[in-house]
Write an enzyme that holds these catalytic residues in place. Structure first.
Site, short mmCIF file in Angstrom:
data_model
loop_
_atom_site.label_atom_id
_atom_site.label_comp_id
_atom_site.label_asym_id
_atom_site.label_seq_id
_atom_site.Cartn_x
_atom_site.Cartn_y
_atom_site.Cartn_z
N ASN B 134 -21.71 -9.24 -11.65
CA ASN B 134 -20.28 -9.53 -11.74
C ASN B 134 -19.68 -8.77 -12.92
OD1 ASN B 134 -17.75 -10.58 -12.15
ND2 ASN B 134 -18.32 -12.70 -11.71
N CYS B 137 -14.90 -10.07 -13.02
CA CYS B 137 -14.10 -11.25 -13.30
C CYS B 137 -13.06 -10.92 -14.38
CB CYS B 137 -15.01 -12.38 -13.75
SG CYS B 137 -14.13 -13.93 -13.94
N THR B 203 -11.17 -9.42 -8.12
CA THR B 203 -9.76 -9.82 -8.09
C THR B 203 -8.89 -8.97 -9.03
OG1 THR B 203 -10.22 -11.50 -9.73
CG2 THR B 203 -10.25 -12.19 -7.44
N CYS B 345 15.63 -3.62 22.72
CA CYS B 345 16.44 -3.87 21.52
C CYS B 345 17.17 -5.20 21.65
CB CYS B 345 17.44 -2.73 21.33
SG CYS B 345 18.54 -2.98 19.92
N CYS B 351 17.31 -1.86 11.83
CA CYS B 351 16.92 -0.45 11.74
C CYS B 351 18.09 0.37 11.20
CB CYS B 351 16.47 0.08 13.10
SG CYS B 351 17.74 -0.03 14.40
N CYS B 378 16.62 12.57 11.71
CA CYS B 378 15.44 11.71 11.49
C CYS B 378 14.31 12.50 10.86
CB CYS B 378 14.99 11.11 12.82
SG CYS B 378 13.52 10.06 12.67
N CYS B 388 11.98 -3.31 12.37
CA CYS B 388 12.32 -3.84 13.70
C CYS B 388 11.44 -5.05 14.02
CB CYS B 388 12.11 -2.76 14.77
SG CYS B 388 12.42 -3.38 16.44
#
Lengths: 442, 424
Positions: B134, B137, B203, B345, B351, B378, B388
């Site tokens: 370990n 931690c 973690t 839609c 969007c 786009c 969406c």
């Protein structure tokens, strides 16, 4: 209990149900959401851009915004968002046919046939504020202007509240002993359970600057001319004061009454004192017919039938209301126009239809409630200079202005849908117009 | 039926789902329940030197998002607070009764060789399959120069790993902390020290929130808060990235990886394995739903593998890692354009406003709440498809190639492009 009633005169009786059952039958039909239910439901809202629900709301409440505030734990802000657009947000949360307004437009209806329960969320937020006795708005400084509002229903009070908020002094002239209009006298009791109409009235009046004068009927105690002479502007929120008459018998028969009167009596009396038949037929196809039928059933009528002259699709009662009635054990008969009432010893005993449609030509009944429409009655305006009337309603422009200068009108006495929420919007629009006219801000 | 057996650093288990060293593996009672529920193995909660540590109350903070509980979980619990002998006796009993399951023991003792030399034989006597160091931690123990305090210094990682390899025959898994800039440094150090595998991520240092009434950071202990270790679904993307970095590193190549960090279902497990892990460790999902959640993981992974024709974990392990590259290796000539399916839609406009306010103004709002992509504007960023709420309503459509693959290294705008690349 029907078997104990023998004499024709006793077919209509009070107290068919015990007090506990009556209380339960007239309690809140749609109980409020708990805090956790409200959070879960609020999280379902997508916070749409250019949300279709806002467009579907006659008062244009910013629905995504008030729901986002519930999700955020900001209930006070949520209630303010609602009430700033619709001061009757509490009543509308309970009586609006949301299934044909905001909730029909909700994108979740398109997506999964399950809209966000906007009405219940609106109630959650407004209840939070009202239960705490809070009024979210403050009056602007007094303008010195004085406006007369005729009719203390949703249209009149909405107008009065907005005018008071803007600093004007308002006197409301109301014919009846209580204010609230249909919220007090017309809406089914289980939709505005308890004394909600009066509680909401108290809440609205907390803005200050509004005086309500009761038992002041237009045309009897005051005239439009006198009001115009003593006030800077007049708003007419007269509502419907008449019902359409359907004459089905040569002489009056006991047990026949108009549904509006039946509901009104029911709203103003202890339920145990309201008489109802064992077999009730309601003639009509609108929400009043449904409300009358539902309440007759809840008073203990054993058989309740709604008879409508055309098809279910033509009924002005919403599909939701129709389904609710059917689930409550009410029979809805369509395509059966009433032809005559049959009597027995001076009391109604049956109704005869021109065409039986989906049932027999003769429907036995000891009580017949007529719900064939309500009308605006222009008689009180006849004296002196009257605003223009067309097709039975007061003509108004987009700002609520009638044909007379500084005389505005809104609600059921003007054209448009006869919904509480529409009346509230009319009152608000007229108030803003009056304010603009009085302050020269246009 | 797919074969889910897994081997990591020589440690075998019937399926790739191990419980991570954490509160669920603190004692015999819990571990027996876990193994009975079907977990392939456990990493016993970290043992330390006696006298045992002392824990505080409360110990967890959690993040709910839009009603979803435990989207992220933070803990400030330390290593086991029970005597070493108690744990060792329990480990031995459990391993004896579940010989086919992986029994790995997590260890954390002070950074001196004598401490490690002392504990290793005791652990070995339990008959366990391996140990996990370990080094991750991030709270409490790191202030005592253990846990992440070791894991953040590659030299220490290598040193302690070597001590362990020299003092036990058991396979050694080195658990890495994500609280470091470059995960490759401690990973390579573990390899240099002789580790049989690495496991990651431990973690992430975190404070889950602030109690605005008490003005206390959360989780709170008697009006005060401290940072803890963050785990659960929220950290999965961080874990996938670090795992991917190690799995594609030429130096690390071949060293088994036990992946963890937000594995909540079979799909997460499949993703970790596709990114290069040999197996996964789980904690938050078990703490959220109980041990039986492993049956859903096993069933889902098995069905997915059957559907894809993967007979064993090895058949898809690392397949996604091959496509995990540096930004500079991406094809700049590739282009996608969003396409909105008007039949799906629902008119929410999310969007539109996302693109209008925060992207490239490439969605047009037409009358009747009809939204349409302006192809020429786009850039194929994907944002509209992400916001969406309707599945498959917005898809990203690959466009016909406008030229051969072109990377930044070869791009004319790159002032540092090499002459050779320019020619090619």
């Amino acid at each position: 209990m029907g078997e104990t009633i023998q004499a024709p005169g006793l077919r209509i009786a009070c107290g068919r149900l015990d007090a506990g059952t009556l209380a339960a039958n007239f309690a809140d039909a749609h109980p409020p959401l708990s805090d956790s239910q409200a959070r879960i439901e609020a999280d379902r809202c997508y916070y749409c851009y250019d949300a279709p629900c806002i467009e579907a709301c006659p008062t244009g409440i910013d629905i995504p915004s008030f729901i986002a505030k519930i999700a955020d734990g900001n209930l006070r802000g949520s209630a303010e968002t609602i009430l700033s657009a619709n001061i009757f947000g509490g009543a509308c949360a309970r009586v609006c046919p949301t299934e044909i307004l905001c909730e029909q437009a909700c994108v979740r209806t398109a997506q999964e046939s399950k809209p966000v329960t906007i009405g219940l969320l609106q109630r959650h937020a407004t209840d939070f504020l009202m239960h705490r006795g809070l009024h979210p708005f403050a009056r602007a400084p007094e303008t010195g202007r004085h406006v007369a509002v005729v009719g203390a229903g949703p249209a009149g009070l909405s107008c009065a509240h907005r005018l008071a908020m803007l600093g004007h002094r308002v006197t409301v002239y109301e014919a009846r002993p209580k204010a609230g209009g249909l919220n007090e006298y017309g809406v089914a009791a289980y939709k505005l359970a308890g004394d909600f109409a009066q509680d909401e009235l108290d809440f609205i009046l907390r803005i200050g600057g509004i005086t309500i004068l009761h038992d002041r009927r237009l045309g009897r105690d005051v005239t439009l001319a006198s009001l115009r002479a003593t006030h800077d502007a007049v708003f007419l929120g007269l509502g419907h004061q008449a019902v359409r008459v359907l004459s089905l018998s040569p002489e009056p028969l006991a047990g026949v009454m108009d549904a509006v009167g039946f509901i009104e009596g029911l709203r103003q009396t202890a339920k145990s004192g309201v008489a109802v038949g064992a077999r009730v037929v309601v003639v009509g196809g609108g929400n009043t017919a449904i409300d009358a039928a539902m309440q007759a059933k809840r008073l203990g009528a054993s058989e309740v039938t709604i008879a409508y002259r055309r098809g279910a699709e033509h009924m002005s009662a919403t599909g939701f209301e129709q389904d609710w009635a059917r689930r409550s054990g009410i029979r809805i008969r369509t395509w059966c126009a009433p032809k005559a009432l049959l009597g027995e010893g001076g009391s109604v005993s049956a109704i005869l239809f021109e065409d039986g449609g989906d049932g027999p030509l003769v429907e036995p009944a000891d009580m017949v409630l007529l719900a064939v429409g309500q009308l605006f009655d222009a008689t009180p305006l006849q004296e002196g200079l009257a605003p223009a009337i067309a097709q039975g309603r007061i003509v108004v422009d987009a700002h609520g202005l009638t044909s007379l200068p500084m005389v505005y009108a809104g609600g059921d006495c003007t054209p448009g849908t006869d919904l509480t929420v529409s009346a509230v919007q009319d009152g608000k629009v007229a108030a803003l117009s009056i304010h603009a006219a009085l302050t020269g801000s246009v | 039926m797919a074969d889910l057996r897994c081997t990591i650093g020589g440690i075998r288990s019937p399926n790739p789902f191990w419980l991570a060293s954490a509160p669920p593996t603190d004692k015999e009672y819990n571990v027996r329940r876990a193994l009975e529920a079907g977990w392939g193995g456990v990493v016993w909660k970290t043992l330390g030197e006696d006298p045992p540590v002392v824990n505080v109350s409360s110990r967890y903070g959690a993040v709910s998002y839009n009603g979803q509980r435990m989207a992220g979980l933070n803990n400030i619990e330390l290593i086991t607070d029970r005597p070493l002998a108690t744990n060792l006796a329990e480990i031995k009993r459990v391993k004896r009764d579940f010989p086919d399951r992986a029994m790995v023991v997590s260890l954390m003792v002070p950074c001196v060789e004598a401490s490690w030399k002392a504990i290793l034989p005791l652990v070995e006597q339990t008959g366990c399959d391996g140990i996990e160091l370990n080094f991750g931690c991030p709270h409490g123990m790191s202030e005592r120069n253990m846990g992440a305090a070791v894991g953040q210094v590659p030299d220490y990682v290598e040193m302690v790993t070597r001590w362990c390899k020299q003092n036990t025959r058991m396979p050694v898994i080195v658990k890495l902390t994500p609280n470091i800039t470059n995960i490759l440094m401690p990973a390579r150090a573990a390899l240099a020290g002789g580790a049989d595998a690495v496991s990651l991520i431990n973690t992430v240092q975190s404070v889950t929130g602030v109690d605005l009434d008490a003005m206390t950071p959360l989780p709170a202990v008697d009006g005060q808060g401290t940072h803890g270790g963050y785990c659960g679904p929220a950290v999965k993307p961080i874990a996938l990235r670090m795992l991917g970095d190690i799995a594609r590193d030429p130096v690390m190549r071949g060293l088994p990886i036990s992946g963890m960090g937000g594995v909540s279902g079979w799909r997460d497990a499949a993703e970790f394995i596709a990114m290069g892990a040999s197996g996964v460790q789980v904690c938050t999902a078990a703490m959220h739903h109980g041990f039986r959640i492993v049956t859903e993981m096993i069933d889902g992974l098995s069905h997915w593998m059957d559907g894809k024709g993967h007979a064993s974990l090895e058949s898809f392990r690392g397949l996604a890692n091959r496509n995990y590259v540096q930004w500079g290796e991406l094809n700049i000539n590739f282009k996608t354009i969003a396409k909105i399916d008007p039949s799906l839609c629902i008119g929410c406009g999310k969007c539109y406003i996302a693109c209008e306010d925060t992207s490239h103004q490439s969605i047009a709002k037409l009358p009747g709440r009809v939204y349409e992509v302006i192809d020429a504007e786009c850039v194929g960023c994907n944002l509209c498809a992400h916001v969406c709420p309707v599945d498959d309503c917005i898809t990203m459509v690959p466009q016909a190639a406008t030229g051969p693959k072109l990377t930044w290294g070869e791009h004319p705008n790159n002032p540092h492009r090499s002459a050779a690349e320019t020619v090619s």
